[in-house]
Each structure stands twice: as C-alpha cells, then as structure tokens.
Design an enzyme around this catalytic site. Structure first.
Site, PDB file in Angstrom:
ATOM      1  N   ARG A  54       0.834  -1.177   0.079  1.00  0.00           N
ATOM      2  CA  ARG A  54       0.117  -0.111   0.004  1.00  0.00           C
ATOM      3  C   ARG A  54       0.806   1.270   0.091  1.00  0.00           C
ATOM      4  O   ARG A  54       0.246   2.446   0.037  1.00  0.00           O
ATOM      5  CB  ARG A  54      -1.001   0.079   1.319  1.00  0.00           C
ATOM      6  CG  ARG A  54      -1.916  -0.983   1.176  1.00  0.00           C
ATOM      7  CD  ARG A  54      -3.369  -0.572   1.911  1.00  0.00           C
ATOM      8  NE  ARG A  54      -3.116  -0.344   3.210  1.00  0.00           N
ATOM      9  CZ  ARG A  54      -4.018   0.211   3.989  1.00  0.00           C
ATOM     10  NH1 ARG A  54      -5.047   0.339   3.725  1.00  0.00           N
ATOM     11  NH2 ARG A  54      -3.661   0.488   5.556  1.00  0.00           N
ATOM     12  N   ASP A  55       2.146   1.208  -0.195  1.00  0.00           N
ATOM     13  CA  ASP A  55       3.100   2.427   0.078  1.00  0.00           C
ATOM     14  C   ASP A  55       4.240   1.983  -0.754  1.00  0.00           C
ATOM     15  O   ASP A  55       5.265   2.527  -0.348  1.00  0.00           O
ATOM     16  CB  ASP A  55       3.253   2.801   1.617  1.00  0.00           C
ATOM     17  CG  ASP A  55       3.822   4.490   1.290  1.00  0.00           C
ATOM     18  OD1 ASP A  55       3.453   5.234   0.572  1.00  0.00           O
ATOM     19  OD2 ASP A  55       4.407   4.993   2.570  1.00  0.00           O
TER      20      ASP A  55
END
Length: 301
Positions: A54-55
């Site tokens: 997610r990042d």
C-alpha cells in the site's frame, strides 16, 4: 539486562531507488527490467501471504550495493493488516486515505478499502516504471487533494507521447498497470514481470532485425561504376588525411533540393531531429580520423 526493549534490524548498504533514478536519469525498458523483476518477486511473495504493501514508492525500494544487483522492499508500516491504531481506530477503515499521493492507486485515493488488493501495489509500481522510462511521473500536482483526484479520474498520458522510443508492447503493459479499475491491471506481480520481459525481448529482436538489414561498408556489393564514376568508394580516415586539407562542409539547408546539392557538390541534409530526440549528425572522417566513411555519388539525370 536492565529490562529495556530493543530489536535488531538488518544493516543495508546501498541506495534507495529514488536516488538511483536521480543518478541514472531516464532508463530504457531493458535497463528497467532487472529492477522490475526483483520488485515483482518481492511483491509476489508478500501477496501470496495476504499482505498488501500500500505504500510502494522509490524511497521504499532499496538497491543493495552488491554484485549482482539485489533489491529489498522496505517499510510495510501501512501494509493492509487488520490491527487497531490509537483510540481503537482500525487503520483500514473505509473512507480513510493512506499512502503517498504521487504513487497512490485510485481505490486507495478514494478510500475504497474493500477494493484494495495485489493490483493496488501493481498500480504504484506502474507509476514507478512510467517515471523511470519517461523521466516524469504520470500525474503531478503540488496540491495533494488535486493529485489524488487525478489518480481517481484523469486518464494517463500515453508514455510514448512523453518519450516515443519506449517499445509499443512495453508502453501498453505499463499503461495497463495504471488502469483505473484493479481488474483491468495485470493479474499478479509474477505475470507483470513475465510479460515485461517478453515485451523487452520482442523489442530487442525487432531492433536487431532492423540493424541487420542495413549493410555496412564491409558488406556493400554494387556495380564498379556508374557513367564512368566509381559506384562505391570506401576509404579510412588515414587515406582521407593524405589528400590534403579539405573545405569544411556546407551548413545544413533543409530546403535545398537534391539537384542543387549535386550542383555544388554537398549533400542535401535536413535539420529535422528524430521524434523525442535532439538533432544529431554522424562524425565525418575529418572529425574522427579513425572512422571509415562511405561515398556514393549518384548521377542526376
């Protein structure tokens, strides 16, 4: 011994991918491939464990100072895990936006937590690949909210419009990674790596075939003369230097016709640069005495 808590981290020596990108500048698809393959290998391993990063961004991709090159994925701090934050707030709560705006997937930007999955990381990877090959990110705005909106609703500019030399099959795959809907992106990191390698191999084969079709000086075969003039004359720079000083070539004139060029003995040239590149000229024997040159006089009827 005194009861204090600590943990030991691996010591990594090398550079973040972002710093590598700044040092190397724009990369070809073939140069991007070894980075992509290792990143995809790490993503595939985490996705198979049910973990979504997610990042994903260049700052969280570490290129170790090793030979052969080795890459590690870092900072799973906001990975999609069901755990409680401060005050009992679930970090994956619907409507909460988490991630870095420059690389965030549309489903993250809009807070659609239920849509977040492996393809979310592939979108972020698509942003990175696009940037590595074109020299700029697909979306940019100094205002984070507007940048999020661009990821959600604005269509990405085709990478070949930014940098035309990107192979068509590679460009298609990168743009598929940047599809708005997760289901329109590659099915897995493993599939992305495989298809990217195939696209690069196909592009290399096409380039090699094109180069093979252009004869070099050692393979030229032709008539010995045309109207009494030698049809092909091949000489080295050393031979050219023994004929005495030569006049500098006439400046390029894109409007000069072939007939006018033949009349004054200078070749007709064009100042039009290739698409996506600056104008350039091949060095002559005078500029590079070690370079062989080919002279082909063409009679004008």
């Amino acid at each position: 011994p005194d009861g204090r808590l600590f943990y030991v981290m691996e010591l990594l020596r090398g550079l973040e991918l972002g710093k590598v990108m700044n040092q190397r500048g724009r990369l070809t698809a073939a140069e991007v491939l070894p980075y992509l393959e290792q990143i995809c290998r790490g993503l595939q391993a985490t996705h198979e464990k049910g973990i979504i990063h997610r990042d994903l961004k260049p700052e969280n991709i570490f290129v170790l100072d090793r030979d052969p090159m080795n890459i590690k994925l870092l900072d799973f701090g906001i990975a999609k895990l069901q755990h409680q934050g401060m005050g009992g707030i679930t970090l994956t709560q619907t409507g909460m936006v988490m991630g870095t705006p420059l690389y965030i997937a549309p489903e993250q930007a809009s807070g659609e937590v239920q849509s977040i999955g492996p393809q979310t990381d592939l979108y972020s990877l698509g942003v990175i690949i696009y940037w590595m090959m074109s020299g700029k990110p697909p979306f940019f705005n100094e205002t984070p909210a507007l940048l999020l909106a661009m990821h959600i609703s604005e269509e990405v500019k085709p990478i070949r419009e930014v940098f035309p030399s990107v192979p068509a099959a590679v460009a298609e795959l990168v743009e598929q990674c940047l599809a708005k809907k997760p289901g329109d992106r590659p099915a897995s990191a493993q599939e992305l790596a495989r298809r990217f390698a195939e696209a690069v191999e196909e592009a290399d084969a096409e380039e090699a075939a094109g180069e093979a079709s252009i004869p070099g000086p050692s393979t030229v075969r032709s008539l010995t003369s045309i109207d009494g003039e030698p049809a092909v004359e091949i000489s080295t720079g050393e031979e050219a230097s023994t004929t005495g000083p030569k006049q500098p070539p006439a400046p390029a004139d894109p409007d000069r016709t072939v007939e006018q060029a033949a009349a004054d003995g200078a070749p007709a040239t064009s100042a039009m640069p290739a698409a996506g590149e600056g104008s350039s000229t091949l060095p002559s024997a005078e500029q590079d005495p070690g370079r062989a040159h080919l002279t082909i006089p063409v009679p004008i009827s």
